[in-house]
Design an enzyme around this catalytic site. Structure first.
Site, PDB file in Angstrom:
ATOM      1  N   CYS A  75      -6.525 -26.665   2.474  1.00  0.00           N
ATOM      2  CA  CYS A  75      -5.776 -27.046   1.262  1.00  0.00           C
ATOM      3  C   CYS A  75      -6.171 -28.423   0.745  1.00  0.00           C
ATOM      4  O   CYS A  75      -6.047 -29.437   1.442  1.00  0.00           O
ATOM      5  CB  CYS A  75      -4.282 -26.968   1.581  1.00  0.00           C
ATOM      6  SG  CYS A  75      -3.214 -28.037   0.621  1.00  0.00           S
ATOM      7  N   GLY A  76      -6.689 -28.469  -0.466  1.00  0.00           N
ATOM      8  CA  GLY A  76      -7.184 -29.713  -1.073  1.00  0.00           C
ATOM      9  C   GLY A  76      -6.076 -30.723  -1.335  1.00  0.00           C
ATOM     10  O   GLY A  76      -6.257 -31.923  -1.123  1.00  0.00           O
ATOM     11  N   HIS A  77      -4.919 -30.239  -1.807  1.00  0.00           N
ATOM     12  CA  HIS A  77      -3.799 -31.158  -2.065  1.00  0.00           C
ATOM     13  C   HIS A  77      -3.372 -31.843  -0.764  1.00  0.00           C
ATOM     14  O   HIS A  77      -2.924 -32.983  -0.780  1.00  0.00           O
ATOM     15  CB  HIS A  77      -2.607 -30.413  -2.657  1.00  0.00           C
ATOM     16  CG  HIS A  77      -2.872 -29.873  -4.030  1.00  0.00           C
ATOM     17  ND1 HIS A  77      -3.199 -30.686  -5.083  1.00  0.00           N
ATOM     18  CD2 HIS A  77      -2.843 -28.619  -4.522  1.00  0.00           C
ATOM     19  CE1 HIS A  77      -3.377 -29.947  -6.165  1.00  0.00           C
ATOM     20  NE2 HIS A  77      -3.168 -28.688  -5.854  1.00  0.00           N
ATOM     21  N   CYS A  78      -3.487 -31.099   0.366  1.00  0.00           N
ATOM     22  CA  CYS A  78      -3.103 -31.678   1.654  1.00  0.00           C
ATOM     23  C   CYS A  78      -4.071 -32.781   2.033  1.00  0.00           C
ATOM     24  O   CYS A  78      -3.668 -33.825   2.540  1.00  0.00           O
ATOM     25  CB  CYS A  78      -3.112 -30.607   2.745  1.00  0.00           C
ATOM     26  SG  CYS A  78      -2.113 -29.159   2.336  1.00  0.00           S
TER      27      CYS A  78
END
Ligand SMILES: *[C@@H]1O[C@H](CO)[C@@H](O)[C@H](O)[C@H]1NC(C)=O
Ligand SMILES: *[C@@H]1O[C@H](CO)[C@@H](O)[C@H](O)[C@H]1NC(C)=O
Ligand SMILES: *[C@@H]1O[C@H](CO)[C@@H](O)[C@H](O)[C@H]1NC(C)=O
Ligand SMILES: *[C@@H]1O[C@H](CO)[C@@H](O)[C@H](O)[C@H]1NC(C)=O
Length: 524
Positions: A75-78
């Protein structure tokens, strides 16, 4: 409606959460876990506990305040959150705030994601007093300082108790804006409401008091929330309703409205605040700040602002700064400064003063009143009609020739509303060309396109790109939105049947694309 303002607004209003979608984790057979052994070490990385189904119970026993981030390795946002999360942990550890931050690899811990109803990543939950069944969902900021402040206001008081004038003064010295609740009885519901609001209003500092001498000192006789600011009016009072009590929504709106400066300069730091203020009308003064005679106008502009507080947000736009996109949105050139524009950010209708009246406090006030009394018509952007607009199979429409062509009673007109930056629009361009080629000898059929970023229509606003609309011949000004498959065959069927939508499309077309850097409708 391609504009720079509304998407930002929507982004803020919808509170874009930055969630990655839930993905199914590998649900392998679960192993028998060893019994908890006392003194067991939970692994840590960058000051963050790495928890599993087993160690969560341990961590909950040990830490009365525990924040848990459910993340996924993909997950990029993570990944973007990770350094901020670690920094927040370090800040809180340095001040011994008594909060522990932890992480759970969601896909690797399906039991936990199921238990806590995790539906996307990152999801953050805050556990207090070891209570596993009722964590609080984190919806606060994504930056370290914001995360830390959100937590501080939960483990500590969200507002400071004030006993005397020195205490009040000390609090006021810390920030430009402080909010103080004056409550005669601290046990009442009003006080609880106030503290709850203070928990989430992280950009303001809160205090409260029940001291009669402080009521007296600030000229108060009843329960009141006072916003003190080191600018403009200096102070704004919110009287608590005797019967209805303190309404959190009303107080929240009041605080946001009154914490804004009378005039806000538009720039990348202030624009989120400008839209978060939720004041529907924005009055913009465009000036070239390098010119003294332009800067002088600000005083007049500010003088007109007070009676409009809460109704109109006064904004100054420096045309000499990096504000080209704002000028473009209003169809303005830098040379036209100084000038005023008013926009209602809900309807996106824009208004310009008529004639070239000099900008004075009186003319600014008069312009606002004229708009609100319906005496000024909104204006719509349009390019000039290109001389060759009807020379190619796909006709070029602009604001100025749209009415005449689209609502021509003798023609069936099929229009593609697009934005130059929209990739779905570019992808369907060849099909649109092919369609126009195919029907170019049909006298009564017109295939056209309109760049919605430079042309606005009085008849309707275009919300996403591409938008396809069909305007059948006849006097009824009928408009049919085309929402089916975007291929030559289906388009042809649609045209041949005079605008009947085909049965259920085999493959549905993607939704129109909003400006993806700003808008909330990003297609993945
Ligand atoms: C997860 O933890 C709960 C509570 O401690 C326990 O009942 C359950 O058996 C655990 N599941 C696995 C797969 O370890
Ligand atoms: C957890 O919190 C909820 C809501 O405050 C409460 O009803 C529940 O009893 C608590 N559980 C424990 C184990 O303290
Ligand atoms: C602003 O004014 C300065 C000084 O006259 C001028 O050099 C500059 O070009 C102006 N900026 C714009 C964007 O018009
Ligand atoms: C969004 O629109 C602006 C101008 O309207 C443009 O500069 C920007 O590149 C667009 N975003 C994308 C992702 O194309």
């Amino acid at each position: 409606m391609d504009n720079q303002l509304l998407p930002v607004l929507l982004l803020l209003l919808l509170g874009v959460s930055g969630l990655c979608g839930q993905r199914q984790g590998p649900e392998g057979p679960s192993e028998e876990l060893p019994e908890e052994s006392p003194g067991e070490e939970v692994p840590k990385e960058d000051g963050i506990l790495l928890l599993s189904n087993h160690t969560l119970s341990l961590a909950l026993q040990e830490h009365p305040a525990l924040m848990v981030e459910f993340y996924a390795p993909w997950c990029g946002h993570c990944k973007a959150l990770a350094p901020e999360y670690s920094k927040a942990a370090a800040l809180l550890a340095a001040e011994s705030a008594g909060v522990m931050l932890a992480k759970v690899d969601g896909p690797a811990e399906p039991e936990l994601t199921k238990e806590f109803g995790v539906e996307g990543y990152p999801t953050l939950k805050f556990f207090q007093n070891g209570n596993r069944t009722h964590p609080e969902e984190y919806t606060g900021p994504q930056k370290a300082e914001g995360i830390a402040e959100w937590l501080r206001r939960r483990v500590g008081p969200s507002a400071i108790r004030l006993e005397d004038e020195e205490g009040v003064q000390a609090l006021m010295d810390t920030r430009d804006i402080v909010v103080i609740g004056f409550f005669q009885n601290l046990q009442e519901q009003n006080m609880a409401t106030f503290l709850a609001l203070a928990k989430d209003a992280l950009d303001m500092t809160f205090g409260f008091t029940d001291r009669p001498q402080l009521f007296h000192k600030f000229g108060l006789t009843k329960d009141t929330v006072v916003l003190f600011k080191k600018f403009d009016e200096g102070r704004a009072d919110f009287l608590v309703d005797d019967e209805l009590g303190l309404d959190m929504g009303d107080l929240s709106r009041f605080l946001v409205t009154h914490s804004m400066h009378l005039v806000t300069e538009f720039n990348s730091q202030t624009s989120p605040k400008i839209f978060a203020a939720r004041i529907l009308n924005h009055l913009l003064l465009f000036v070239n700040q390098t010119l003294p005679q332009h800067r002088e106008l600000l005083a007049d502009f500010r003088e007109a602002a007070p009676p409009f507080r809460g109704q109109v947000l006064f904004v100054m736009v420096d045309v000499a700064a990096d504000n080209g996109h704002v000028l473009q949105y209003f169809g303005l050139k830098a040379e036209e400064a100084p000038t005023l524009r008013l926009v209602n950010i809900e309807t996106t209708k824009k208004y310009a003063p008529t004639g070239r009246t000099p900008i004075t406090a009186a003319s600014v006030t008069a312009f606002c009143h004229a708009v609100f009394h319906g005496e000024v018509k909104p204006y719509f952007l349009s390019q000039e009609v290109p001389p060759d607009w009807d020379q190619r199979p796909v006709k070029t429409l602009v604001g100025k020739n749209f009415e005449k062509v689209a609502f021509d009673e003798t023609k069936n007109v099929f229009v593609k509303f697009y934005a130059p930056w929209c990739s779905h629009c570019r992808e369907m361009a060849p099909v649109w060309e092919a369609l126009a080629e195919k029907y170019k000898d049909h006298e009564d059929i017109v295939i056209a396109e309109l760049d919605s970023t430079a042309n606005e229509l009085e008849a309707f606003a275009v919300g996403g790109y591409p938008t396809l609309k069909f305007f059948p011949a006849g006097p009824d000004r009928k408009v049919i939105e085309y929402k089916s498959t975007r291929d030559l065959e289906t388009f042809s069927k649609f045209l041949d049947s005079g605008g009947d939508l085909p049965e259920e499309p085999a493959v549905s077309s993607p939704e129109p694309q909003a400006n993806s850097t700003l808008g909330p409708k990003e297609e993945l």
